[in-house]
Design a protein around this motif. Structure first.
Motif, PDB file in Angstrom:
ATOM      1  N   ILE A   1       0.834  -1.204   0.000  1.00 22.76           N
ATOM      2  CA  ILE A   1       0.000   0.000   0.000  1.00 22.76           C
ATOM      3  C   ILE A   1       0.863   1.246   0.000  1.00 22.76           C
ATOM      4  CG2 ILE A   1      -1.664   1.320   1.350  1.00 22.76           C
ATOM      5  CD1 ILE A   1      -2.837  -1.339   2.287  1.00 22.76           C
ATOM      6  N   ALA A   2       1.951   1.234   0.774  1.00 23.18           N
ATOM      7  CA  ALA A   2       2.842   2.398   0.818  1.00 23.18           C
ATOM      8  C   ALA A   2       3.433   2.686  -0.557  1.00 23.18           C
ATOM      9  CB  ALA A   2       3.951   2.162   1.843  1.00 23.18           C
ATOM     10  N   LEU A   3       3.852   1.653  -1.267  1.00 22.23           N
ATOM     11  CA  LEU A   3       4.411   1.854  -2.609  1.00 22.23           C
ATOM     12  C   LEU A   3       3.373   2.410  -3.573  1.00 22.23           C
ATOM     13  CD1 LEU A   3       6.617  -1.355  -2.963  1.00 22.23           C
ATOM     14  CD2 LEU A   3       7.418   1.009  -2.832  1.00 22.23           C
ATOM     15  N   MET A   4       2.152   1.905  -3.488  1.00 19.94           N
ATOM     16  CA  MET A   4       1.094   2.402  -4.374  1.00 19.94           C
ATOM     17  C   MET A   4       0.789   3.870  -4.087  1.00 19.94           C
ATOM     18  SD  MET A   4      -1.540  -0.826  -4.283  1.00 19.94           S
ATOM     19  CE  MET A   4      -0.913  -2.486  -4.358  1.00 19.94           C
ATOM     20  N   CYS A   5       0.651   4.204  -2.804  1.00 26.07           N
ATOM     21  CA  CYS A   5       0.331   5.587  -2.438  1.00 26.07           C
ATOM     22  C   CYS A   5       1.461   6.528  -2.836  1.00 26.07           C
ATOM     23  CB  CYS A   5       0.060   5.693  -0.941  1.00 26.07           C
ATOM     24  SG  CYS A   5      -1.470   4.882  -0.421  1.00 26.07           S
ATOM     25  N   ASP A   6       2.709   6.098  -2.643  1.00 29.01           N
ATOM     26  CA  ASP A   6       3.854   6.926  -3.033  1.00 29.01           C
ATOM     27  C   ASP A   6       3.844   7.184  -4.533  1.00 29.01           C
ATOM     28  OD1 ASP A   6       6.469   8.182  -2.247  1.00 29.01           O
ATOM     29  OD2 ASP A   6       7.221   6.709  -3.672  1.00 29.01           O
ATOM     30  N   ALA A   7       3.557   6.151  -5.306  1.00 28.90           N
ATOM     31  CA  ALA A   7       3.499   6.319  -6.759  1.00 28.90           C
ATOM     32  C   ALA A   7       2.371   7.252  -7.167  1.00 28.90           C
ATOM     33  CB  ALA A   7       3.330   4.946  -7.423  1.00 28.90           C
ATOM     34  N   MET A   8       1.240   7.185  -6.482  1.00 26.76           N
ATOM     35  CA  MET A   8       0.113   8.066  -6.786  1.00 26.76           C
ATOM     36  C   MET A   8       0.455   9.525  -6.474  1.00 26.76           C
ATOM     37  SD  MET A   8      -2.836   5.551  -5.239  1.00 26.76           S
ATOM     38  CE  MET A   8      -4.255   6.599  -5.531  1.00 26.76           C
ATOM     39  N   PHE A   9       1.108   9.757  -5.346  1.00 27.68           N
ATOM     40  CA  PHE A   9       1.519  11.121  -5.003  1.00 27.68           C
ATOM     41  C   PHE A   9       2.495  11.673  -6.033  1.00 27.68           C
ATOM     42  CE2 PHE A   9       0.401  10.565  -0.308  1.00 27.68           C
ATOM     43  CZ  PHE A   9      -0.577  11.545  -0.346  1.00 27.68           C
ATOM     44  N   GLU A  10       3.450  10.847  -6.432  1.00 27.18           N
ATOM     45  CA  GLU A  10       4.453  11.305  -7.387  1.00 27.18           C
ATOM     46  C   GLU A  10       3.824  11.622  -8.743  1.00 27.18           C
ATOM     47  OE1 GLU A  10       8.012  11.838  -7.025  1.00 27.18           O
ATOM     48  OE2 GLU A  10       7.062  12.054  -5.066  1.00 27.18           O
ATOM     49  N   ALA A  11       2.899  10.775  -9.173  1.00 26.78           N
ATOM     50  CA  ALA A  11       2.237  11.010 -10.457  1.00 26.78           C
ATOM     51  C   ALA A  11       1.421  12.294 -10.418  1.00 26.78           C
ATOM     52  CB  ALA A  11       1.357   9.816 -10.816  1.00 26.78           C
ATOM     53  N   ALA A  12       0.688  12.493  -9.323  1.00 32.32           N
ATOM     54  CA  ALA A  12      -0.104  13.719  -9.193  1.00 32.32           C
ATOM     55  C   ALA A  12       0.789  14.952  -9.136  1.00 32.32           C
ATOM     56  CB  ALA A  12      -0.972  13.634  -7.935  1.00 32.32           C
ATOM     57  N   ARG A  13       1.919  14.832  -8.442  1.00 31.56           N
ATOM     58  CA  ARG A  13       2.857  15.959  -8.339  1.00 31.56           C
ATOM     59  C   ARG A  13       3.404  16.345  -9.694  1.00 31.56           C
ATOM     60  NH1 ARG A  13       5.346  19.859  -8.010  1.00 31.56           N
ATOM     61  NH2 ARG A  13       6.820  20.595  -6.416  1.00 31.56           N
ATOM     62  N   ALA A  14       3.539  15.369 -10.595  1.00 33.92           N
ATOM     63  CA  ALA A  14       4.066  15.637 -11.938  1.00 33.92           C
ATOM     64  C   ALA A  14       2.995  16.125 -12.899  1.00 33.92           C
ATOM     65  CB  ALA A  14       4.737  14.377 -12.481  1.00 33.92           C
ATOM     66  N   GLY A  15       1.750  16.271 -12.420  1.00 40.09           N
ATOM     67  CA  GLY A  15       0.682  16.798 -13.258  1.00 40.09           C
ATOM     68  C   GLY A  15      -0.109  15.756 -14.015  1.00 40.09           C
ATOM     69  N   ALA A  16      -0.082  14.508 -13.555  1.00 40.35           N
ATOM     70  CA  ALA A  16      -0.797  13.439 -14.249  1.00 40.35           C
ATOM     71  C   ALA A  16      -2.306  13.609 -14.104  1.00 40.35           C
ATOM     72  CB  ALA A  16      -0.370  12.085 -13.694  1.00 40.35           C
TER      73      ALA A  16
ATOM     74  N   GLU B   1      -6.726   9.301 -14.497  1.00 39.75           N
ATOM     75  CA  GLU B   1      -6.488   7.956 -15.010  1.00 39.75           C
ATOM     76  C   GLU B   1      -5.021   7.570 -14.888  1.00 39.75           C
ATOM     77  OE1 GLU B   1      -8.165  10.331 -16.505  1.00 39.75           O
ATOM     78  OE2 GLU B   1     -10.204   9.528 -16.393  1.00 39.75           O
ATOM     79  N   ASP B   2      -4.131   8.539 -15.105  1.00 38.81           N
ATOM     80  CA  ASP B   2      -2.701   8.238 -15.005  1.00 38.81           C
ATOM     81  C   ASP B   2      -2.297   7.941 -13.561  1.00 38.81           C
ATOM     82  OD1 ASP B   2      -2.374   8.577 -17.716  1.00 38.81           O
ATOM     83  OD2 ASP B   2      -1.826  10.696 -17.559  1.00 38.81           O
ATOM     84  N   VAL B   3      -2.901   8.654 -12.622  1.00 39.34           N
ATOM     85  CA  VAL B   3      -2.594   8.403 -11.213  1.00 39.34           C
ATOM     86  C   VAL B   3      -3.056   7.004 -10.819  1.00 39.34           C
ATOM     87  CG1 VAL B   3      -3.090   9.112  -8.846  1.00 39.34           C
ATOM     88  CG2 VAL B   3      -2.649  10.840 -10.589  1.00 39.34           C
ATOM     89  N   GLU B   4      -4.226   6.603 -11.278  1.00 42.70           N
ATOM     90  CA  GLU B   4      -4.702   5.253 -10.991  1.00 42.70           C
ATOM     91  C   GLU B   4      -3.787   4.207 -11.614  1.00 42.70           C
ATOM     92  OE1 GLU B   4      -8.641   2.391 -11.604  1.00 42.70           O
ATOM     93  OE2 GLU B   4      -8.699   4.496 -12.205  1.00 42.70           O
ATOM     94  N   ALA B   5      -3.342   4.474 -12.847  1.00 42.05           N
ATOM     95  CA  ALA B   5      -2.435   3.535 -13.509  1.00 42.05           C
ATOM     96  C   ALA B   5      -1.110   3.428 -12.757  1.00 42.05           C
ATOM     97  CB  ALA B   5      -2.197   3.974 -14.947  1.00 42.05           C
ATOM     98  N   ALA B   6      -0.655   4.539 -12.193  1.00 42.28           N
ATOM     99  CA  ALA B   6       0.599   4.515 -11.435  1.00 42.28           C
ATOM    100  C   ALA B   6       0.477   3.615 -10.215  1.00 42.28           C
ATOM    101  CB  ALA B   6       0.976   5.935 -11.014  1.00 42.28           C
ATOM    102  N   ALA B   7      -0.690   3.619  -9.580  1.00 39.54           N
ATOM    103  CA  ALA B   7      -0.903   2.748  -8.422  1.00 39.54           C
ATOM    104  C   ALA B   7      -0.846   1.283  -8.827  1.00 39.54           C
ATOM    105  CB  ALA B   7      -2.241   3.069  -7.765  1.00 39.54           C
ATOM    106  N   ARG B   8      -1.457   0.953  -9.943  1.00 38.24           N
ATOM    107  CA  ARG B   8      -1.487  -0.449 -10.377  1.00 38.24           C
ATOM    108  C   ARG B   8      -0.122  -0.928 -10.848  1.00 38.24           C
ATOM    109  NH1 ARG B   8      -6.519  -2.338 -10.403  1.00 38.24           N
ATOM    110  NH2 ARG B   8      -8.269  -0.863 -10.491  1.00 38.24           N
ATOM    111  N   GLU B   9       0.684  -0.013 -11.366  1.00 37.64           N
ATOM    112  CA  GLU B   9       2.011  -0.396 -11.872  1.00 37.64           C
ATOM    113  C   GLU B   9       3.077  -0.389 -10.782  1.00 37.64           C
ATOM    114  OE1 GLU B   9       2.680   2.456 -14.890  1.00 37.64           O
ATOM    115  OE2 GLU B   9       1.100   1.685 -16.231  1.00 37.64           O
ATOM    116  N   ALA B  10       2.744   0.147  -9.614  1.00 33.67           N
ATOM    117  CA  ALA B  10       3.755   0.297  -8.562  1.00 33.67           C
ATOM    118  C   ALA B  10       4.192  -1.039  -7.984  1.00 33.67           C
ATOM    119  CB  ALA B  10       3.226   1.199  -7.454  1.00 33.67           C
ATOM    120  N   VAL B  11       3.270  -1.992  -7.917  1.00 27.43           N
ATOM    121  CA  VAL B  11       3.560  -3.293  -7.307  1.00 27.43           C
ATOM    122  C   VAL B  11       3.001  -4.385  -8.203  1.00 27.43           C
ATOM    123  CG1 VAL B  11       3.286  -4.765  -5.277  1.00 27.43           C
ATOM    124  CG2 VAL B  11       3.441  -2.290  -4.990  1.00 27.43           C
ATOM    125  N   SER B  12       3.810  -5.376  -8.470  1.00 24.58           N
ATOM    126  CA  SER B  12       3.347  -6.525  -9.249  1.00 24.58           C
ATOM    127  C   SER B  12       2.750  -7.566  -8.320  1.00 24.58           C
ATOM    128  CB  SER B  12       4.526  -7.131 -10.019  1.00 24.58           C
ATOM    129  OG  SER B  12       4.178  -8.401 -10.548  1.00 24.58           O
TER     130      SER B  12
END
Length: 206
Positions: free
Chosen positions: A36-51, A54-65
């Motif tokens: 969960i921490a990895l997913m949330c971190d990826a979501m924050f980073e994507a949002a910070r970059a202006g995603a 849909e891109d923020v959601e995709a970042a969460a799914r791609e953060a952990v296999s």
């Protein structure tokens, strides 16, 4: 440095994600908080970059296999909910089944699964002795008896054949009670205890 609660939460998630990345790099399977921490971190980073949303959601799914987590973690993480700051303001992101693969339903035998007992098993088929007794209350108050209390030791103001009731209990579901009003006479069904043990009866003295 003065941090807002939002910034403190962001740093906490980043720290947890860094620990998870260290564990993953060393070959350890991730537990639920780490994933969960990895997913949330990826979501924050994507949002910070202006995603976008849909891109923020995709970042969460791609953060952990799914292959990087311990068995049962997918079932534990039904969804991930996180508030992120997008271009149009703060949005609550809800990512459902983030560790699921497309078209693959979650396992049915993981943590939290409900397994029904076989009604035809040995306990269900084992016959139990039962008797019926007529019980009269001589109390001036209500008397209650719980399911697993030895019936021969119930309130003395219940009048019945106590010798016949020795080793028996009420044939009612666990935790249920039978109730006698003052002067009431009732016929109840008793079953023999399969083993030792009993629960307390409740009843006010008459």
């Amino acid at each position: 440095m003065r941090l807002t609660p939002w910034e403190e939460e962001r740093l906490l998630i980043f720290t947890a994600a860094e620990l998870a990345r260290r564990h993953r790099a060393s070959g350890l399977a991730l537990n639920a908080p780490e994933a969960i921490a990895l997913m949330c971190d990826a979501m924050f980073e994507a949002a910070r970059a202006g995603a976008t949303y849909e891109d923020v959601e995709a970042a969460a799914r791609e953060a952990v296999s799914p292959d990087e987590v311990m068995p049962g973690v997918r079932e534990l993480i039904e969804d991930v909910r996180l508030e992120v700051l997008l271009g149009d303001g703060t949005r609550l992101m809800v990512v459902l089944d983030p560790l699921g693969r497309p078209g693959e339903p979650p396992p049915t035998d993981g943590p939290g699964a409900v397994r029904l007992a076989d009604a035809t098993g040995p306990e269900g088929d084992e016959p139990r002795d039962s008797i019926e007794l007529t019980v009269r209350s001589e109390s001036r108050r209500v008397i209650r008896v719980t399911s697993h209390y030895p019936f021969d030791r119930v309130n003395a103001r219940l009048v019945f054949d106590r010798n016949a009731a020795r080793g028996f209990r009420l044939d009612i579901p666990a935790g249920a009670t039978e109730r006698w009003s003052p002067g009431e006479t009732r016929t109840v069904r008793l079953v023999r205890f399969p083993g030792a043990g009993a629960r307390d009866a409740t009843g006010d003295p008459g």
